[in-house]
Design a protein around this motif. Sequence first.
Motif, short mmCIF file in Angstrom:
data_model
loop_
_atom_site.label_atom_id
_atom_site.label_comp_id
_atom_site.label_asym_id
_atom_site.label_seq_id
_atom_site.Cartn_x
_atom_site.Cartn_y
_atom_site.Cartn_z
N GLU A 1 40.49 38.43 27.71
CA GLU A 1 41.76 37.97 27.14
C GLU A 1 42.37 36.83 27.93
N HIS A 2 42.22 36.90 29.26
CA HIS A 2 42.87 35.90 30.11
C HIS A 2 41.89 34.84 30.60
N ALA A 3 40.67 34.86 30.10
CA ALA A 3 39.65 33.89 30.47
C ALA A 3 39.65 33.64 31.98
N VAL A 4 39.48 34.73 32.73
CA VAL A 4 39.54 34.65 34.20
C VAL A 4 38.45 33.71 34.71
N THR A 5 38.86 32.78 35.59
CA THR A 5 37.88 31.82 36.11
C THR A 5 37.15 32.40 37.33
N GLU A 6 36.07 31.72 37.72
CA GLU A 6 35.31 32.20 38.89
C GLU A 6 36.17 32.15 40.15
N ALA A 7 36.98 31.08 40.27
CA ALA A 7 37.83 30.94 41.47
C ALA A 7 38.88 32.06 41.50
N GLU A 8 39.44 32.38 40.36
CA GLU A 8 40.44 33.45 40.30
C GLU A 8 39.81 34.81 40.63
N PHE A 9 38.61 35.01 40.16
CA PHE A 9 37.91 36.27 40.43
C PHE A 9 37.63 36.42 41.93
N GLU A 10 37.19 35.32 42.52
CA GLU A 10 36.90 35.32 43.95
C GLU A 10 38.18 35.62 44.75
N LEU A 11 39.27 35.02 44.32
CA LEU A 11 40.56 35.23 44.98
C LEU A 11 40.97 36.71 44.90
N ALA A 12 40.78 37.29 43.74
CA ALA A 12 41.17 38.70 43.53
C ALA A 12 40.32 39.61 44.42
#
Length: 316
Positions: A59-70
Amino acid sequence: MNAADIKPPGTASLQGLLLPTTPESLWPLVKQAMQGTPEPRARQLLLGLSECLHRFVLEHAVTEAEFELALDFVVRLGHATGQHTNEVVLAADLLGLSTLVALLNNRPLKGHSEAALLGPFWRANVPFYPLGSSIDQALGDAPEASRDPALGMPLLVSGQVFGAQGQPLADAVVDVWQASPVGLYENQDPSQPEMNLRGRFRTDAQGRYHFRSVRPAGYPVPTDGPCGELLRLQQRHPNRPAHLHFMVSAEGHKVLVSQVFADDAATLGSDPVFGVTQGLVGHFKTVLKQGVEQAELAQDFHLLPGEPVFPAAPIP
Ligand code: BEZ
Ligand code: FE
């Protein structure tokens, strides 16, 4: 054609294997794996959680950078957790999850006391004191009148513990803990004596208890770790409204984990951990005793029937 022959949309079969070809076609395969969990409750929770997470990413089209941050945030929560803080518990608190679980599992029946989140600072096995003792080791057994006013306003807390049928409960345990007037719990603050501002009391034959302490002040949740970064990112303040923590237990009753907030506390409407509910706001009355201003709190507890089960301490 049986159910095993139905290919989820977007999957391809290769030598009898079902493989995803699109982001959307991954979930049915993950779901199948989760459904293999033998224990029914674990299966239900793992299915539900992974479905929420997959839907969230799509739904939120999570990016690779955002995933890594999380992922890095979660790793840092673990690394920051230790002897003096539990950032994992704090993160759950700041997201409102701890309060949600407390409310969901402790819906008060008519007249029963409301529950609140435990927070990171409760300790198990704190000392038992005789009724009327002070948990403030700066005060000890000295009379309130001799107290240095810089140490905060003396406080007297009293009340009664009632059981499932409204009967007073003798021998119930009232476990209390609070932050010092500078806003730190003893297990965060090496300058305080061991077990300062914590204690357990047993109710008398009428279910009554009373103890002395110092009027609690508001204080910030720890902001020197990853949870502090989260608060700053969201421009949320860290200040909990002034409160006392209670854990009240008795045979044949559910353990009540609760808090009582001062009705004049500055941040009552914006607790960073969402712990304030209407029933948890108490009135700290100010009275003059032997020329000394003293706060008084009258607080009864009404327990739900059940088995007493104690939580694990978030920090040692
Ligand atoms: C507390 O009241 O002790 C507390 C609760 C949640 C987060 C931090 C502190
Ligand atoms: Fe607290």
